[in-house]
Design a protein around this motif. Sequence first.
Motif, PDB file in Angstrom:
ATOM      1  N   ALA A   1      30.167  53.654  63.966  1.00 42.88           N
ATOM      2  CA  ALA A   1      30.751  52.628  64.823  1.00 42.88           C
ATOM      3  C   ALA A   1      31.199  51.397  64.041  1.00 42.88           C
ATOM      4  O   ALA A   1      31.740  50.462  64.626  1.00 42.88           O
ATOM      5  N   GLY A   2      30.984  51.401  62.726  1.00 41.36           N
ATOM      6  CA  GLY A   2      31.388  50.260  61.914  1.00 41.36           C
ATOM      7  C   GLY A   2      30.438  49.075  62.012  1.00 41.36           C
ATOM      8  O   GLY A   2      30.776  47.980  61.578  1.00 41.36           O
ATOM      9  N   GLN A   3      29.250  49.279  62.567  1.00 40.09           N
ATOM     10  CA  GLN A   3      28.270  48.207  62.669  1.00 40.09           C
ATOM     11  C   GLN A   3      27.493  48.018  61.374  1.00 40.09           C
ATOM     12  O   GLN A   3      26.837  46.999  61.190  1.00 40.09           O
ATOM     13  N   LEU A   4      27.538  49.009  60.489  1.00 40.05           N
ATOM     14  CA  LEU A   4      26.895  48.951  59.166  1.00 40.05           C
ATOM     15  C   LEU A   4      27.919  49.323  58.111  1.00 40.05           C
ATOM     16  O   LEU A   4      28.830  50.107  58.366  1.00 40.05           O
ATOM     17  N   ASP A   5      27.733  48.761  56.908  1.00 41.54           N
ATOM     18  CA  ASP A   5      28.562  49.140  55.773  1.00 41.54           C
ATOM     19  C   ASP A   5      27.861  50.187  54.921  1.00 41.54           C
ATOM     20  O   ASP A   5      28.504  51.030  54.297  1.00 41.54           O
ATOM     21  N   VAL A   6      26.533  50.102  54.868  1.00 38.34           N
ATOM     22  CA  VAL A   6      25.706  50.940  54.006  1.00 38.34           C
ATOM     23  C   VAL A   6      24.414  51.230  54.753  1.00 38.34           C
ATOM     24  O   VAL A   6      23.971  50.426  55.568  1.00 38.34           O
ATOM     25  N   ALA A   7      23.797  52.361  54.439  1.00 34.05           N
ATOM     26  CA  ALA A   7      22.454  52.649  54.950  1.00 34.05           C
ATOM     27  C   ALA A   7      21.606  53.124  53.785  1.00 34.05           C
ATOM     28  O   ALA A   7      22.081  53.859  52.916  1.00 34.05           O
ATOM     29  N   ILE A   8      20.386  52.677  53.747  1.00 36.28           N
ATOM     30  CA  ILE A   8      19.432  53.167  52.758  1.00 36.28           C
ATOM     31  C   ILE A   8      18.149  53.393  53.527  1.00 36.28           C
ATOM     32  O   ILE A   8      17.481  52.465  53.949  1.00 36.28           O
ATOM     33  N   ALA A   9      17.856  54.672  53.802  1.00 35.02           N
ATOM     34  CA  ALA A   9      16.785  54.945  54.753  1.00 35.02           C
ATOM     35  C   ALA A   9      16.023  56.226  54.444  1.00 35.02           C
ATOM     36  O   ALA A   9      15.618  56.921  55.361  1.00 35.02           O
ATOM     37  N   GLY A  10      15.868  56.582  53.202  1.00 30.78           N
ATOM     38  CA  GLY A  10      15.108  57.785  52.884  1.00 30.78           C
ATOM     39  C   GLY A  10      15.585  59.000  53.655  1.00 30.78           C
ATOM     40  O   GLY A  10      14.792  59.784  54.143  1.00 30.78           O
ATOM     41  N   MET A  11      16.882  59.158  53.778  1.00 26.43           N
ATOM     42  CA  MET A  11      17.468  60.200  54.608  1.00 26.43           C
ATOM     43  C   MET A  11      17.683  61.480  53.804  1.00 26.43           C
ATOM     44  O   MET A  11      18.249  61.450  52.721  1.00 26.43           O
ATOM     45  N   SER A  12      17.215  62.579  54.355  1.00 22.25           N
ATOM     46  CA  SER A  12      17.466  63.874  53.722  1.00 22.25           C
ATOM     47  C   SER A  12      18.937  64.231  53.873  1.00 22.25           C
ATOM     48  O   SER A  12      19.539  64.003  54.922  1.00 22.25           O
ATOM     49  N   ILE A  13      19.492  64.806  52.831  1.00 23.79           N
ATOM     50  CA  ILE A  13      20.894  65.202  52.861  1.00 23.79           C
ATOM     51  C   ILE A  13      20.971  66.608  53.436  1.00 23.79           C
ATOM     52  O   ILE A  13      20.422  67.546  52.878  1.00 23.79           O
ATOM     53  N   THR A  14      21.641  66.737  54.569  1.00 19.19           N
ATOM     54  CA  THR A  14      21.823  68.045  55.202  1.00 19.19           C
ATOM     55  C   THR A  14      23.316  68.321  55.325  1.00 19.19           C
ATOM     56  O   THR A  14      24.136  67.398  55.282  1.00 19.19           O
ATOM     57  N   ASP A  15      23.669  69.591  55.484  1.00 17.71           N
ATOM     58  CA  ASP A  15      25.079  69.950  55.658  1.00 17.71           C
ATOM     59  C   ASP A  15      25.664  69.265  56.887  1.00 17.71           C
ATOM     60  O   ASP A  15      26.797  68.787  56.859  1.00 17.71           O
ATOM     61  N   GLU A  16      24.889  69.199  57.959  1.00 21.19           N
ATOM     62  CA  GLU A  16      25.360  68.558  59.194  1.00 21.19           C
ATOM     63  C   GLU A  16      25.650  67.079  58.953  1.00 21.19           C
ATOM     64  O   GLU A  16      26.684  66.565  59.389  1.00 21.19           O
ATOM     65  N   ARG A  17      24.771  66.386  58.252  1.00 22.29           N
ATOM     66  CA  ARG A  17      24.980  64.957  57.980  1.00 22.29           C
ATOM     67  C   ARG A  17      26.130  64.742  57.004  1.00 22.29           C
ATOM     68  O   ARG A  17      26.854  63.752  57.105  1.00 22.29           O
ATOM     69  N   LYS A  18      26.316  65.654  56.055  1.00 23.76           N
ATOM     70  CA  LYS A  18      27.410  65.519  55.090  1.00 23.76           C
ATOM     71  C   LYS A  18      28.775  65.610  55.758  1.00 23.76           C
ATOM     72  O   LYS A  18      29.754  65.108  55.226  1.00 23.76           O
ATOM     73  N   GLU A  19      28.845  66.239  56.922  1.00 19.83           N
ATOM     74  CA  GLU A  19      30.104  66.304  57.656  1.00 19.83           C
ATOM     75  C   GLU A  19      30.452  64.968  58.304  1.00 19.83           C
ATOM     76  O   GLU A  19      31.594  64.723  58.644  1.00 19.83           O
ATOM     77  N   ILE A  20      29.461  64.093  58.453  1.00 16.20           N
ATOM     78  CA  ILE A  20      29.644  62.840  59.183  1.00 16.20           C
ATOM     79  C   ILE A  20      29.714  61.630  58.258  1.00 16.20           C
ATOM     80  O   ILE A  20      30.513  60.718  58.475  1.00 16.20           O
ATOM     81  N   VAL A  21      28.860  61.592  57.226  1.00 14.69           N
ATOM     82  CA  VAL A  21      28.792  60.440  56.322  1.00 14.69           C
ATOM     83  C   VAL A  21      28.796  60.909  54.870  1.00 14.69           C
ATOM     84  O   VAL A  21      28.516  62.070  54.574  1.00 14.69           O
ATOM     85  N   ASP A  22      29.116  59.999  53.967  1.00 11.30           N
ATOM     86  CA  ASP A  22      29.070  60.287  52.534  1.00 11.30           C
ATOM     87  C   ASP A  22      27.721  59.864  51.986  1.00 11.30           C
ATOM     88  O   ASP A  22      27.170  58.837  52.387  1.00 11.30           O
ATOM     89  N   PHE A  23      27.198  60.639  51.049  1.00 10.54           N
ATOM     90  CA  PHE A  23      25.917  60.351  50.421  1.00 10.54           C
ATOM     91  C   PHE A  23      26.107  60.061  48.939  1.00 10.54           C
ATOM     92  O   PHE A  23      27.028  60.587  48.306  1.00 10.54           O
ATOM     93  N   SER A  24      25.212  59.255  48.395  1.00 10.39           N
ATOM     94  CA  SER A  24      25.136  59.093  46.949  1.00 10.39           C
ATOM     95  C   SER A  24      24.424  60.327  46.396  1.00 10.39           C
ATOM     96  O   SER A  24      24.011  61.211  47.147  1.00 10.39           O
ATOM     97  N   ASP A  25      24.272  60.384  45.096  1.00 17.73           N
ATOM     98  CA  ASP A  25      23.420  61.422  44.529  1.00 17.73           C
ATOM     99  C   ASP A  25      21.996  61.157  45.004  1.00 17.73           C
ATOM    100  O   ASP A  25      21.594  60.000  45.132  1.00 17.73           O
ATOM    101  N   PRO A  26      21.228  62.200  45.269  1.00 17.89           N
ATOM    102  CA  PRO A  26      19.856  61.981  45.743  1.00 17.89           C
ATOM    103  C   PRO A  26      19.000  61.291  44.675  1.00 17.89           C
ATOM    104  O   PRO A  26      19.179  61.539  43.484  1.00 17.89           O
TER     105      PRO A  26
END
Length: 154
Positions: free
Chosen positions: A94-119
């Motif tokens: 929704a554009g309410q955040l620029d970045v998230a840092i939240a101990g989030m596991s990288i899943t295929d489903e999440r990779k379709e929605i947001v970009d991740f750094s290297d784990p």
Amino acid sequence: MRKWTLLALLLAVLTVLAACGGSEEESGGGESGGGEGEAYRVGIDTTYPPFEFEEDGEYTGIDIDLINAIAENQGFEIEFNPMDFGGIIPALQAGQLDVAIAGMSITDERKEIVDFSDPYFDAGLSLVVAEDNNKNGCGKERNDWRSIRARQRS
């Protein structure tokens, strides 16, 4: 080993942020944070120690230290936005955040929605059972566990 993994993640995040950190003229003047005098809006879930938690009214933890180090190294300000973990990805969308840092596991489903750094942390999955617990086959030898499968709920 973890020290090298954290260092590798820090470098990856720095690279991503450096690539995204152009001036408003260079980037076309978006509304997200990071411009001169603005702060990047960083989503965190403060209920996940040791990664993010609140202590004496201050946000602290591994993720907090990491994003603060990146911001200091790259010369930008950050504004923490604590929220429920389940709201972080929708807030990014929704554009309410620029970045998230939240101990989030990288899943295929999440990779379709947001970009991740290297784990920077591999939580893995483990099963811990008391050595003398023989209930429901829990006392099996390690090699005997290979035949047991877990089912994922959908």
